[in-house]
Design a protein around this motif. Structure first.
Motif, PDB file in Angstrom:
ATOM      1  N   ARG A   3       0.643  -1.127   0.867  1.00 61.20           N
ATOM      2  CA  ARG A   3      -0.261  -0.171   0.241  1.00 61.20           C
ATOM      3  C   ARG A   3       0.645   1.409   0.342  1.00 61.20           C
ATOM      4  O   ARG A   3       1.746   1.215   0.441  1.00 61.20           O
ATOM      5  CB  ARG A   3      -0.889  -0.375   0.858  1.00 61.20           C
ATOM      6  CG  ARG A   3      -0.887   0.234   2.747  1.00 61.20           C
ATOM      7  CD  ARG A   3      -1.254  -0.354   3.622  1.00 61.20           C
ATOM      8  NE  ARG A   3      -1.266  -1.495   3.386  1.00 61.20           N
ATOM      9  CZ  ARG A   3      -1.765  -2.427   4.091  1.00 61.20           C
ATOM     10  NH1 ARG A   3      -2.203  -1.875   5.060  1.00 61.20           N
ATOM     11  NH2 ARG A   3      -1.647  -3.902   4.239  1.00 61.20           N
ATOM     12  N   CYS A   4       0.837   2.386  -0.400  1.00 57.72           N
ATOM     13  CA  CYS A   4       1.787   3.839  -0.523  1.00 57.72           C
ATOM     14  C   CYS A   4       1.756   4.080   0.668  1.00 57.72           C
ATOM     15  O   CYS A   4       0.485   4.442   1.757  1.00 57.72           O
ATOM     16  CB  CYS A   4       0.697   4.558  -1.084  1.00 57.72           C
ATOM     17  SG  CYS A   4       1.311   6.152  -0.609  1.00 57.72           S
ATOM     18  N   PRO A   5       2.983   4.318   1.028  1.00 58.78           N
ATOM     19  CA  PRO A   5       2.695   4.621   2.462  1.00 58.78           C
ATOM     20  C   PRO A   5       3.190   5.833   2.855  1.00 58.78           C
ATOM     21  O   PRO A   5       2.445   6.449   4.007  1.00 58.78           O
ATOM     22  CB  PRO A   5       4.694   4.642   2.519  1.00 58.78           C
ATOM     23  CG  PRO A   5       5.424   4.000   0.982  1.00 58.78           C
ATOM     24  CD  PRO A   5       3.951   3.898   0.353  1.00 58.78           C
ATOM     25  N   SER A   6       2.264   7.089   2.218  1.00 60.14           N
ATOM     26  CA  SER A   6       2.015   8.522   1.678  1.00 60.14           C
ATOM     27  C   SER A   6       0.085   8.559   1.943  1.00 60.14           C
ATOM     28  O   SER A   6       0.249   9.009   3.340  1.00 60.14           O
ATOM     29  CB  SER A   6       2.176   9.348   1.139  1.00 60.14           C
ATOM     30  OG  SER A   6       3.388   9.310   0.670  1.00 60.14           O
ATOM     31  N   CYS A   7      -0.239   7.746   1.373  1.00 61.91           N
ATOM     32  CA  CYS A   7      -1.824   7.678   1.745  1.00 61.91           C
ATOM     33  C   CYS A   7      -2.458   7.040   1.518  1.00 61.91           C
ATOM     34  O   CYS A   7      -3.822   5.864   2.131  1.00 61.91           O
ATOM     35  CB  CYS A   7      -2.521   8.159   0.487  1.00 61.91           C
ATOM     36  SG  CYS A   7      -2.193   7.083  -1.166  1.00 61.91           S
ATOM     37  N   ALA A   8      -1.812   5.312   2.631  1.00 59.85           N
ATOM     38  CA  ALA A   8      -2.496   4.060   2.111  1.00 59.85           C
ATOM     39  C   ALA A   8      -3.147   2.846   1.526  1.00 59.85           C
ATOM     40  O   ALA A   8      -3.742   2.709   1.799  1.00 59.85           O
ATOM     41  CB  ALA A   8      -3.228   4.245   3.645  1.00 59.85           C
ATOM     42  N   CYS A  62       2.816   4.374 -10.343  1.00 54.97           N
ATOM     43  CA  CYS A  62       2.266   6.012  -9.510  1.00 54.97           C
ATOM     44  C   CYS A  62       1.730   5.190  -8.551  1.00 54.97           C
ATOM     45  O   CYS A  62       0.439   4.208  -8.938  1.00 54.97           O
ATOM     46  CB  CYS A  62       2.079   7.386  -9.687  1.00 54.97           C
ATOM     47  SG  CYS A  62       3.791   7.687 -10.536  1.00 54.97           S
ATOM     48  N   CYS A  63       1.042   6.291  -7.174  1.00 57.02           N
ATOM     49  CA  CYS A  63       0.243   5.543  -6.397  1.00 57.02           C
ATOM     50  C   CYS A  63      -1.586   5.951  -7.040  1.00 57.02           C
ATOM     51  O   CYS A  63      -1.635   7.100  -7.890  1.00 57.02           O
ATOM     52  CB  CYS A  63       0.278   5.884  -4.878  1.00 57.02           C
ATOM     53  SG  CYS A  63      -1.254   6.429  -3.793  1.00 57.02           S
ATOM     54  N   PRO A  64      -2.316   4.993  -7.438  1.00 57.84           N
ATOM     55  CA  PRO A  64      -3.162   5.953  -7.685  1.00 57.84           C
ATOM     56  C   PRO A  64      -4.756   6.398  -6.735  1.00 57.84           C
ATOM     57  O   PRO A  64      -4.835   7.426  -7.696  1.00 57.84           O
ATOM     58  CB  PRO A  64      -4.276   4.851  -8.226  1.00 57.84           C
ATOM     59  CG  PRO A  64      -4.458   3.291  -7.097  1.00 57.84           C
ATOM     60  CD  PRO A  64      -1.934   3.718  -6.825  1.00 57.84           C
ATOM     61  N   GLY A  65      -3.848   6.763  -5.241  1.00 56.06           N
ATOM     62  CA  GLY A  65      -5.033   7.575  -4.561  1.00 56.06           C
ATOM     63  C   GLY A  65      -3.669   9.050  -4.348  1.00 56.06           C
ATOM     64  O   GLY A  65      -4.493  10.016  -5.010  1.00 56.06           O
ATOM     65  N   CYS A  66      -2.736   8.980  -4.081  1.00 54.70           N
ATOM     66  CA  CYS A  66      -2.013  10.457  -4.030  1.00 54.70           C
ATOM     67  C   CYS A  66      -0.720  10.738  -5.498  1.00 54.70           C
ATOM     68  O   CYS A  66      -0.563  11.630  -5.658  1.00 54.70           O
ATOM     69  CB  CYS A  66      -1.150  10.539  -2.792  1.00 54.70           C
ATOM     70  SG  CYS A  66       0.101   9.793  -2.994  1.00 54.70           S
ATOM     71  N   GLY A  67      -0.361   9.526  -6.025  1.00 55.60           N
ATOM     72  CA  GLY A  67      -0.368   9.932  -7.318  1.00 55.60           C
ATOM     73  C   GLY A  67       1.186   9.931  -7.124  1.00 55.60           C
ATOM     74  O   GLY A  67       2.108  10.017  -7.888  1.00 55.60           O
TER      75      GLY A  67
HETATM   76 ZN    ZN Z   1      -0.373   6.642  -2.543  1.00 56.31          ZN
END
Ligand code: ZN
Ligand code: ZN
Length: 435
Positions: free
Chosen positions: A138-143, A158-163
């Protein structure tokens, strides 16, 4: 690219044509969903033939980049509906976050063109074998869980949540080295079978299903903690601080760090099948009722048989001994060893209490109580004593107590039965302050 997953290849192909994955998907599948389903699992023959035709990549190579690579080895076959034990869904399915796509940011950094390896989908893989670091799920920034098909980044992953570009992250150190376990499981899949202790050669997907069952027992449920403690004692190299291992009903929802530890524990239990497992289950107080909640046919034979053969009877022993001691203690203090008093004294309900506890004085018909259990008293005397007690209007216990006191010249202090109803005695008032 070596070991590239089809969704990764599809995304790169789309990017090369200036498209997002969803846009390319609607071109090749007119009327298709805006968000294509997990292609690693759901790309069908029709789509694969079409993609092979348009790109010139052999269709077998494309198939090899999907879960079909593992059919008959990791799972028996995939109907596209049921859960696959070691291949959890990725991204979002029906609004739920699914952490089935793992990545090694170090590998992505080393790639000329970053791409996803299909082996990163295997949930027993938690550490990168090249970099020795934990995979990210999972994304360490936004999970947000990763889903390559949902991203806009062209060229980067890229993370699909925060890019965030996944190459900017670092994986942590694992709790201990789990790579040998991963390697062993990959070898098992390659070979397709294994000698499973007492059960002889067994298909690899059966072994992996048993491993998944063991992981479930270790991941959550009321015995997970006891199992982990026992295991940490037996195999100190697998011991980690308990607080670093959260419980989860579904092992796939655990973070790679916790999952790696529990998979290594399950793998350890699988050796010498089923003896380590049976020993562990007994030590944790588990019986067949805890271990086999569904019907026999829904479990691999080597699991269901081991459970029914070795763990059918409730595990007694220590618990019975503890209850006997508790019962004696109650008697020594002039208390009835009723079930209620035993539960209060032991602090918990134990299965074998019923066999030790005195019957509730008022709950059993006259003369049927098991209180009087002296060996060597003939049935004739017992019957006569019961009758005499009955005539005196008393239960046999108090009657006998009074009689023996007279015979032995003991003073006629009140018997436990005269003080209170035994089932209303509280231990604080009667036992705790004595002795
Ligand atoms: Zn993210
Ligand atoms: Zn790596």
């Amino acid at each position: 690219m070596p070991d590239e997953s089809i969704s990764s290849w599809f995304t790169r192909t789309a990017a090369a044509n200036g498209l997002r994955p969803g846009e390319l998907y609607r071109i090749v599948q007119p009327g298709g969903d805006r968000n294509p389903r997990d292609l690693d699992r759901h790309a069908d023959d029709c789509l694969l033939d079409l993609l092979a035709g348009k790109t010139g990549v052999p269709v077998d190579d494309l198939k090899h980049a999907t879960f079909r690579r593992w059919a008959g080895r990791l799972f028996e076959h995939d109907d596209g509906l049921n859960k696959l034990v070691w291949l959890p869904p990725a991204g979002r399915e029906g609004g739920r976050r699914c952490f089935g796509q793992q990545v090694c940011p170090w590998c992505l950094r080393a790639d000329a063109q970053p791409y996803l390896r299909l082996n990163w989908r295997l949930s027993f893989s938690t550490t990168c074998p090249i970099h020795g670091r934990l995979l990210l799920d999972r994304c360490p920034s936004c999970a947000e869980p990763f889903s390559i098909l949902r991203q806009d980044g062209r060229g980067a992953i890229c993370c699909p949540g925060c890019g965030a570009d996944l190459r900017d992250f670092t994986g942590d150190e694992p709790a201990f080295d789990t790579i040998s376990v991963q390697r062993d499981l990959l070898g098992l899949i390659r070979e397709g079978w294994r000698d499973l202790g007492d059960y002889g050669p067994v298909y690899s997907f059966v072994v992996l299903e048993i491993l998944a069952q063991l992981l479930r027992l270790l991941a959550g449920g009321k015995h997970a903690h006891a199992l982990r403690l026992w295991l940490a004692e037996q195999a100190p190299s697998l011991a980690v601080r308990p607080e670093s291992l959260p419980r989860a009903r579904d092992g796939a929802l655990l973070t790679p760090r916790a999952r790696g530890v529990l998979v290594a524990m399950a793998h350890w239990l699988l050796a010498e099948w089923p003896h380590r497992f049976v020993e562990a289950a007994k030590a944790a107080g588990m019986t067949s009722t805890d271990l086999r909640k569904r019907s026999v046919g829904e479990y691999p034979f080597a699991y269901a048989h081991a459970v029914d053969w070795h763990l059918k009877e409730p595990h007694k022993g220590d618990a019975t001994e503890e209850i006997m001691v508790a019962a004696q203690m109650l008697h020594d203090h002039g208390q009835s060893a009723s079930r209620q008093n035993l539960v209060a004294l032991c602090g918990t309900k134990l299965g074998s209490m019923g066999g030790v506890a005195d019957p509730v004085a008022s709950g059993l018909p006259w003369g049927k109580g098991r209180y009087w259990k002296l060996d060597g008293v003939s049935p004739e005397v017992k019957a006569a004593a019961r009758l005499a007690a009955h005539r005196a209007g008393e239960d046999v216990g108090p009657w006998l107590d009074a009689l023996l006191r007279r015979m032995l010249g003991l003073c006629a202090i009140k018997t436990p039965f005269d003080r209170h109803d035994p089932d209303t005695i509280t231990l604080d008032a009667n036992v705790g302050c004595e002795g």
